[in-house]
Write a protein that holds these residues in place. Structure first.
Motif, PDB file in Angstrom:
ATOM      1  N   VAL A 150       6.960  49.002  29.775  1.00  0.00           N
ATOM      2  CA  VAL A 150       8.108  48.294  30.331  1.00  0.00           C
ATOM      3  C   VAL A 150       7.959  48.211  31.842  1.00  0.00           C
ATOM      4  O   VAL A 150       7.688  49.214  32.510  1.00  0.00           O
ATOM      5  N   SER A 151       8.151  47.023  32.380  1.00  0.00           N
ATOM      6  CA  SER A 151       8.256  46.823  33.821  1.00  0.00           C
ATOM      7  C   SER A 151       9.738  46.822  34.156  1.00  0.00           C
ATOM      8  O   SER A 151      10.466  45.908  33.781  1.00  0.00           O
ATOM      9  N   GLY A 157       4.719  44.714  25.557  1.00  0.00           N
ATOM     10  CA  GLY A 157       5.093  44.816  26.959  1.00  0.00           C
ATOM     11  C   GLY A 157       6.221  43.869  27.293  1.00  0.00           C
ATOM     12  O   GLY A 157       6.208  42.703  26.879  1.00  0.00           O
ATOM     13  N   THR A 158       7.196  44.375  28.040  1.00  0.00           N
ATOM     14  CA  THR A 158       8.343  43.544  28.418  1.00  0.00           C
ATOM     15  C   THR A 158       8.889  43.984  29.763  1.00  0.00           C
ATOM     16  O   THR A 158       8.855  45.163  30.101  1.00  0.00           O
ATOM     17  N   PRO A 159       9.437  43.046  30.517  1.00  0.00           N
ATOM     18  CA  PRO A 159      10.221  43.448  31.678  1.00  0.00           C
ATOM     19  C   PRO A 159      11.612  43.883  31.213  1.00  0.00           C
ATOM     20  O   PRO A 159      12.065  43.511  30.125  1.00  0.00           O
ATOM     21  N   HIS A 185       2.839  40.594  25.336  1.00  0.00           N
ATOM     22  CA  HIS A 185       3.712  40.863  26.478  1.00  0.00           C
ATOM     23  C   HIS A 185       4.406  39.579  26.905  1.00  0.00           C
ATOM     24  O   HIS A 185       4.048  38.491  26.474  1.00  0.00           O
ATOM     25  N   THR A 187       4.906  42.344  34.748  1.00  0.00           N
ATOM     26  CA  THR A 187       4.573  42.653  33.358  1.00  0.00           C
ATOM     27  C   THR A 187       3.208  42.091  32.993  1.00  0.00           C
ATOM     28  O   THR A 187       2.451  42.729  32.248  1.00  0.00           O
TER      29      THR A 187
END
Length: 152
Positions: free
Chosen positions: A93-94, A57-59, A8, A15
């Motif tokens: 996703v954030s 995981g990613t913003p 991430h 995130t």
């Protein structure tokens, strides 16, 4: 023992909280997996080739993924080309908006790697509440259990 790689972006913030919850779910699954939890800038092609499953995981950044996740893809695509075919993956996703552009971008790249999505993308809009963190734990648990059981 199966290897699960969790990558991430960010060491603090939304995130990172989502990533910690995903990792906690994977650990609490009781599945026979080894979890490697890294920030995107730390992850290497060797980490990717080690993995039997992948959590990303990613913003959401301007309707796209964070640059550090894209950088991971840029650094690993050609060295791993043809060596991770069918790798099961899931995405969280954030988002500040709706996260759809981020999901499309990651899915397009995953298609290039020829990975296989094994869960619907989890999009958390705004500040993560307990329900969102519970969804993240469930995602980590499900991917770890499915990987260990040979479902994917």
């Amino acid at each position: 023992m199966k290897h699960l790689l969790l990558i991430h972006v960010g060491e603090s913030g939304r995130t990172a909280r989502l990533g910690a919850a995903v990792a906690a779910g994977a650990k609490q699954s009781g599945a026979a997996i080894e979890l490697r939890h890294l920030r995107a800038e730390q992850a290497t092609v060797d980490d990717l080739l080690w993995a039997d499953g992948l959590l990303l995981g990613t913003p959401e950044k301007l309707g796209y993924m964070a640059g550090l996740l894209k950088d991971f893809f840029d650094r690993t695509f050609y060295p791993a080309e043809g060596r991770t075919l069918g790798l099961p993956y899931a995405l969280f996703v954030s988002a500040g908006n709706d996260g759809s552009g981020t999901v499309r971008a990651v899915e397009r790249i995953a298609t290039g790697y020829r990975w296989k999505a094994v869960a619907e993308p989890l999009i958390v809009i705004g500040e993560p509440d307990e329900a969102a963190l519970a969804q993240c734990r469930e995602l980590g648990e499900a991917i770890a259990a499915g990987l260990a059981a040979g479902i994917f």
